[in-house]
Write an enzyme that holds these catalytic residues in place. Structure first.
Site, PDB file in Angstrom:
ATOM      1  N   TRP A 388       0.824  -1.209   0.000  1.00  0.00           N
ATOM      2  CA  TRP A 388       0.000   0.000   0.000  1.00  0.00           C
ATOM      3  C   TRP A 388       0.861   1.263   0.000  1.00  0.00           C
ATOM      4  O   TRP A 388       0.417   2.317   0.425  1.00  0.00           O
ATOM      5  CB  TRP A 388      -0.951  -0.003   1.191  1.00  0.00           C
ATOM      6  CG  TRP A 388      -2.159  -0.848   0.989  1.00  0.00           C
ATOM      7  CD1 TRP A 388      -3.394  -0.427   0.596  1.00  0.00           C
ATOM      8  CD2 TRP A 388      -2.279  -2.259   1.156  1.00  0.00           C
ATOM      9  NE1 TRP A 388      -4.264  -1.487   0.501  1.00  0.00           N
ATOM     10  CE2 TRP A 388      -3.604  -2.630   0.840  1.00  0.00           C
ATOM     11  CE3 TRP A 388      -1.389  -3.264   1.523  1.00  0.00           C
ATOM     12  CZ2 TRP A 388      -4.059  -3.934   0.901  1.00  0.00           C
ATOM     13  CZ3 TRP A 388      -1.838  -4.576   1.581  1.00  0.00           C
ATOM     14  CH2 TRP A 388      -3.169  -4.908   1.274  1.00  0.00           C
ATOM     15  N   CYS A 423      -6.596  -4.423  -2.431  1.00  0.00           N
ATOM     16  CA  CYS A 423      -7.803  -5.202  -2.130  1.00  0.00           C
ATOM     17  C   CYS A 423      -8.525  -5.734  -3.364  1.00  0.00           C
ATOM     18  O   CYS A 423      -9.003  -6.864  -3.367  1.00  0.00           O
ATOM     19  CB  CYS A 423      -8.755  -4.392  -1.249  1.00  0.00           C
ATOM     20  SG  CYS A 423      -9.586  -3.012  -2.079  1.00  0.00           S
ATOM     21  N   HIS A 482     -13.521  -0.652  -0.232  1.00  0.00           N
ATOM     22  CA  HIS A 482     -12.822  -1.903   0.056  1.00  0.00           C
ATOM     23  C   HIS A 482     -13.562  -3.027  -0.656  1.00  0.00           C
ATOM     24  O   HIS A 482     -14.799  -3.079  -0.662  1.00  0.00           O
ATOM     25  CB  HIS A 482     -12.780  -2.182   1.556  1.00  0.00           C
ATOM     26  CG  HIS A 482     -12.121  -3.489   1.896  1.00  0.00           C
ATOM     27  ND1 HIS A 482     -10.885  -3.841   1.423  1.00  0.00           N
ATOM     28  CD2 HIS A 482     -12.556  -4.562   2.618  1.00  0.00           C
ATOM     29  CE1 HIS A 482     -10.568  -5.053   1.850  1.00  0.00           C
ATOM     30  NE2 HIS A 482     -11.568  -5.508   2.565  1.00  0.00           N
ATOM     31  N   ASP A 505     -12.957 -12.615   2.642  1.00  0.00           N
ATOM     32  CA  ASP A 505     -12.072 -11.493   2.328  1.00  0.00           C
ATOM     33  C   ASP A 505     -10.628 -11.967   2.418  1.00  0.00           C
ATOM     34  O   ASP A 505     -10.191 -12.444   3.465  1.00  0.00           O
ATOM     35  CB  ASP A 505     -12.330 -10.343   3.317  1.00  0.00           C
ATOM     36  CG  ASP A 505     -11.647  -9.049   2.895  1.00  0.00           C
ATOM     37  OD1 ASP A 505     -10.832  -9.085   1.958  1.00  0.00           O
ATOM     38  OD2 ASP A 505     -11.927  -8.009   3.515  1.00  0.00           O
ATOM     39  N   ASN A 545     -21.115  -0.709   9.416  1.00  0.00           N
ATOM     40  CA  ASN A 545     -21.989  -0.091  10.407  1.00  0.00           C
ATOM     41  C   ASN A 545     -21.274   0.788  11.433  1.00  0.00           C
ATOM     42  O   ASN A 545     -21.923   1.323  12.336  1.00  0.00           O
ATOM     43  CB  ASN A 545     -22.763  -1.167  11.178  1.00  0.00           C
ATOM     44  CG  ASN A 545     -23.879  -1.776  10.356  1.00  0.00           C
ATOM     45  OD1 ASN A 545     -24.873  -1.132  10.040  1.00  0.00           O
ATOM     46  ND2 ASN A 545     -23.706  -3.030   9.965  1.00  0.00           N
ATOM     47  N   ASP A 547     -19.617   3.729  13.591  1.00  0.00           N
ATOM     48  CA  ASP A 547     -19.761   5.176  13.750  1.00  0.00           C
ATOM     49  C   ASP A 547     -18.379   5.817  13.655  1.00  0.00           C
ATOM     50  O   ASP A 547     -17.374   5.231  14.077  1.00  0.00           O
ATOM     51  CB  ASP A 547     -20.375   5.524  15.108  1.00  0.00           C
ATOM     52  CG  ASP A 547     -21.795   4.987  15.250  1.00  0.00           C
ATOM     53  OD1 ASP A 547     -22.450   4.777  14.219  1.00  0.00           O
ATOM     54  OD2 ASP A 547     -22.223   4.763  16.400  1.00  0.00           O
ATOM     55  N   GLU A 594     -31.817   3.205   6.258  1.00  0.00           N
ATOM     56  CA  GLU A 594     -31.945   4.176   7.343  1.00  0.00           C
ATOM     57  C   GLU A 594     -32.705   5.430   6.945  1.00  0.00           C
ATOM     58  O   GLU A 594     -33.002   6.272   7.788  1.00  0.00           O
ATOM     59  CB  GLU A 594     -30.553   4.572   7.853  1.00  0.00           C
ATOM     60  CG  GLU A 594     -29.774   3.422   8.452  1.00  0.00           C
ATOM     61  CD  GLU A 594     -28.370   3.816   8.846  1.00  0.00           C
ATOM     62  OE1 GLU A 594     -27.998   3.570  10.010  1.00  0.00           O
ATOM     63  OE2 GLU A 594     -27.647   4.377   8.003  1.00  0.00           O
ATOM     64  N   TYR A 669      -6.090   5.197  -1.263  1.00  0.00           N
ATOM     65  CA  TYR A 669      -7.513   4.861  -1.183  1.00  0.00           C
ATOM     66  C   TYR A 669      -7.894   4.312   0.186  1.00  0.00           C
ATOM     67  O   TYR A 669      -9.072   4.196   0.512  1.00  0.00           O
ATOM     68  CB  TYR A 669      -7.898   3.890  -2.298  1.00  0.00           C
ATOM     69  CG  TYR A 669      -7.642   2.431  -2.009  1.00  0.00           C
ATOM     70  CD1 TYR A 669      -8.659   1.588  -1.548  1.00  0.00           C
ATOM     71  CD2 TYR A 669      -6.382   1.861  -2.199  1.00  0.00           C
ATOM     72  CE1 TYR A 669      -8.429   0.253  -1.295  1.00  0.00           C
ATOM     73  CE2 TYR A 669      -6.150   0.539  -1.958  1.00  0.00           C
ATOM     74  CZ  TYR A 669      -7.170  -0.263  -1.511  1.00  0.00           C
ATOM     75  OH  TYR A 669      -6.943  -1.595  -1.257  1.00  0.00           O
TER      76      TYR A 669
END
Length: 862
Positions: A388, A423, A482, A505, A545, A547, A594, A669
């Site tokens: 990376w 990825c 990703h 993954d 999900n 925060d 949502e 990225y």
């Protein structure tokens, strides 16, 4: 005779200080007590040196053999990565480098143990883990005597039965199993579906004749381990673990055999044995053909079964992977090439190198979990090395790959990890592996993907007191996107309702049970917050999900919460549609909508469920502010100006005297900062209840010299107003690459010469130094590359390539233009390969070539 252990100091670890000078610890005992050996050990740390141990007679010492040390696999290079987190694990047979800060251990000398595990006395034979055995070394006896009888072959009375030919009916079986596109001489079939086998004997079969058809996989086939399948026939009646029947046709015997739906997947060797008076006489090597057995996504009894209408995810050998950033995503074509010559063997080689027992290779869950570990090289010398950074001098830039074929063939030929990947490369190669072995699979892109190092639902971003990102203290990150994979499985290890699409993954991010791997995890379980089901559902749940918590760090190191963003992560998930080359959004397969009251309520229930199962959250609420900033970006291409509009909104009843900081920087990225492009500070007065707009433009002359291998720019706007109002917002601009022009001569016919012309006109104001073109097309031509010197502004780059198609139907040619390890342009074109003129008719059925809907895309992007 006395013996002596010679403990010799080998070469030091690179960069390690010399060992301390200390006296050796010695001991001696005569033979007849314990071992009559003399031991000499250096009292130094194994973290600094390795020890070579040799045994030599004391009376005639010999020079120890110089055994070459194993070279450690290269580690992934990440920008800003902690060099102490190498990803190496300790355990049996692995080097362990102790922490220098740890308390000293007991210095009592320990026995120097062998690095090899000895199974003698524990198992009569170890599990067979090698499928691709050389034919010369795969020697099976041609005569197998019955128990307790003479081992000399002895025929029964009358004319003995003997096999003259074994025909696997490749053309007919491959068409029925939809496997004719595999470029291999051996037959490829799918388990659970019948195939035909024609045997020719020296005479007609009689009722008293008995013979066997054996399917052997590995060097030590065993019926109890499912690596030896014996189908017995008495006359025309067959019996065995695989259903079988026989009928006579035109002087030969036609067998119909159906492999069980849980059969071991891999390469089998077929042998026919005729029962004589005292044993079985098997066919010689020349009459022992190979066949490959795959998982079967088209059979309801197979754990890989997928409902009808999604054949695209099994049969299509090319696709699109979506990259970019939120609301600025674009497609990158990827050639999976699962039918190409050598790819199927490379996939089986991966299973061999993983040491997955052959007996477990019929278990879909174990195979896909193994694959998620083996596609990366982080801890098991797998297929791909991650990088990376911006330094790809020891390999190829991840942007240079146009497909999986070259990577897999290179890995199979050398046995060494291939450099380099990120990825989408991991996901593309893993997708090839899965489709090649018969699974239904697809590549998923999660835009605004959270990478949380703490295993919770909080992504912590730390800023300095002047609202600049504190990269040194921030460990979490938000990736622009990703990529991972989904594979369709029927799971027997979790409740049946959670069967279906499963996330796996291969990108090495965090360890799972000691290895860098992830999944399979049920997509439905992730949506419901049921993160307790295996495997790694908690990590994937956080990726969609989490925060985002923005913290301000003052000069004394104290953190204060600035704001909490609950909407950004996992905003959009895309894959290629099975109906064509357009995106299919899967966001609401991973979470509830949502934007609706019902969806918001159910999503909160899923978050509460995950929290009750160990995923911690932060419920702190920050007070609303009267000042807000919105950044609206425009779509842009590499080499064109980057433009954005920034809105400042004052919702209070008083005027605000603000100080604005605008910065533009190139980023990886993965969200990690690279280099600064533009920065300015200025005061701004916002009247009460007002909105002001600022236009921002960044010229290509500013950003091109520092643009990384992926063209991403991050615009950040920070506003401060007295007494303590602080607001910061950012937006990522992913510059779309330009398009190459591809033209193919027509018509294109199987086995006949075709010509493809690749061209690019440099419409930029700068010269392109040493650009390189890559070109590839499954069924058309293998990967080729060509370098050029300089393409001046307004100059044209052109490359004509001859090819000879070897696959029928719709194929795709892909090309990429690389400049300074960055993808400057790419393009692709669809090619319809027709049969030769002398063929009277043409259809896809005899060749198993799927005729899928495809669209071409070629242009300059202007």
């Amino acid at each position: 005779m006395d013996h002596k252990f010679k403990v010799k100091r080998a070469s030091s670890v690179t960069g390690a200080p010399p060992p301390p000078q200390s006296r050796p610890v010695t001991g001696h005992c005569r033979r007849g007590n314990t071992p009559g050996l003399k031991v000499t050990l250096w009292n130094i740390s194994v973290a600094l040196t390795r020890l070579e141990v040799t045994v030599a007679p004391r009376t005639s010492p010999k020079t120890p053999d110089q055994t070459p040390q194993k070279q450690e696999p290269p580690q992934s290079l990440r920008p800003g990565a902690d060099p102490t987190r190498t990803g190496l694990r300790s355990g049996p047979g692995l080097d362990h480098i102790p922490d220098p800060s740890a308390p000293p251990r007991n210095k009592t000398p320990r026995r120097i143990m062998s690095r090899h595990v000895h199974h003698r006395g524990r198992f009569s034979k170890t599990d067979d883990v090698v499928n691709l055995v050389d034919k010369d070394s795969e020697v099976f006896p041609q005569f197998e005597a019955f128990d307790g009888v003479d081992v000399t072959p002895r025929s029964s009375s009358g004319s003995p039965l003997s096999v003259q030919d074994v025909d696997l009916m490749k053309s007919m079986n491959a068409s029925a199993h939809r496997t004719a596109a595999y470029q291999t001489e051996a037959l490829v079939i799918r388990r659970g579906d019948p195939f035909f086998l024609k045997l020719t004997f020296n005479r007609p079969i009689r009722d008293q004749d008995s013979f066997q058809v054996q399917f052997r996989i590995g060097a030590n086939p065993n019926e109890l381990r499912k690596s030896l399948v014996v189908v017995s026939f008495s006359g025309l009646v067959g019996s065995g673990p695989w259903a079988a029947s026989a009928s006579e046709q035109q002087g030969a015997l036609m067998l119909q055999i159906t492999p069980s739906t849980d059969a071991v997947v891999g390469r089998y060797r077929v042998a026919v044995g005729v029962a004589l008076a005292n044993g079985l006489q098997f066919t010689g090597p020349e009459l022992q053909p190979y066949l490959y057995l795959l998982f079967n996504a088209f059979n309801p009894g197979d754990s890989a079964f997928l409902k009808a209408g999604h054949e695209e995810y099994v049969l299509n050998d090319s696709g699109e992977i979506y990259i970019g950033s939120m609301n600025q995503e674009y497609a990158k074509n990827w050639n999976y090439g699962q039918y190409e010559a050598g790819v199927l063997e490379a996939c089986i080689f991966i299973m061999d190198k993983s040491q997955l027992p052959i007996a477990d290779r019929g278990d879909a869950v174990k195979v896909v979990r193994m694959a998620s570990a083996m596609i990366n090289s982080q801890d098991d010398d797998g297929v791909l090395v991650g990088n990376w950074s911006d330094d790809f001098s020891l390999g190829k830039s991840p942007m240079f790959w146009t497909g999986s074929v070259q990577i897999l063939l290179q890995f199979h030929n050398t046995g060494a990890p291939v450099a380099y990947a990120q990825c989408w490369v991991y996901a593309g190669v893993l997708n090839t592996f899965l489709r090649c072995l018969g699974f239904a699979s697809r590549v998923i892109t999660n835009f605004s993907s959270a990478h949380d190092n703490d295993g919770n639902l909080k992504t912590d971003l730390i800023f300095t007191s002047d609202l600049q990102p504190d990269s040194r203290r921030t460990r979490d990150s938000i990736w622009n996107y990703h990529c991972w994979n989904e594979v369709f499985l029927k799971r027997s290890d979790i409740p049946d309702e959670y069967s279906g699409w499963q996330v796996i993954d291969a990108t090495p991010q965090e360890t799972s049970d000691g290895h860098y791997r992830c999944g399979p995890a049920s997509v439905l379980a992730i949506k419901k917050g049921k993160v307790c089901y295996p495997f790694d559902a908690r990590f994937i749940f956080a990726e969609v999900n989490s925060d985002i918590l923005y913290h301000i760090r003052d000069k004394y190191g104290n953190l204060s919460l600035l704001k909490v963003d609950k909407k950004t992560v996992g905003k959009k998930l895309l894959t290629k549609s099975p109906q064509g080359y357009q995106p299919l959004e899967l966001t609401w397969e991973y979470k509830h909508n949502e934007d609706t009251p019902e969806g918001e309520r159910r999503n909160e229930e899923a978050l509460a469920t995950a929290e009750s199962l160990g995923c911690s959250r932060d419920h702190t609420e920050t007070p609303p502010t009267s000042l807000s900033v919105t950044i609206n970006t425009k779509k842009s291409y590499v080499g064109r100006p980057v433009e954005a509009l920034v809105d400042f909104v004052n919702q209070s009843d008083s005027s605000l005297q603000t100080q604005v900081t605008v910065s533009v920087e190139t980023i990886y990225y993965t969200g990690v900062r690279s280099q600064e492009v533009h920065k300015e500070d200025y005061p701004l007065v916002l009247p009460p209840r007002s909105t002001q707009q600022m236009a921002l433009s960044v010229s290509p002359h500013e950003y091109l010299p520092v643009l990384g291998q992926q063209p991403n720019l991050k615009i950040s706007v920070s506003v401060r107003a007295p007494p303590n109002v602080m607001v910061t917002e950012s937006a990522v601009v992913s510059l779309e690459v330009l398009w190459l022009q591809l033209q193919v001569s027509s018509p294109v016919r199987l086995g006949q010469k075709g010509v493809v012309s690749v061209s690019f006109t440099n419409k930029l104001d700068i010269a392109l130094s040493r650009p390189a073109l890559g070109l590839e097309g499954p069924g058309l031509l293998p990967f080729r590359t060509k370098e050029f010197e300089v393409v001046e502004p307004g100059g044209v780059l052109k490359w004509d390539v001859e090819f000879f198609p070897y696959g029928l139907g719709l194929k795709k040619l892909s090309s990429v233009l690389i400049v300074n390890d960055s993808a400057m342009a790419w393009g692709f074109v669809d090619v319809e390969v027709l049969p030769p003129p002398h063929w009277s008719s043409y259809g896809s059925a005899p060749f198993g070539v799927p005729r899928l809907m495809r669209s071409s895309r070629s242009g300059d992007g202007a």
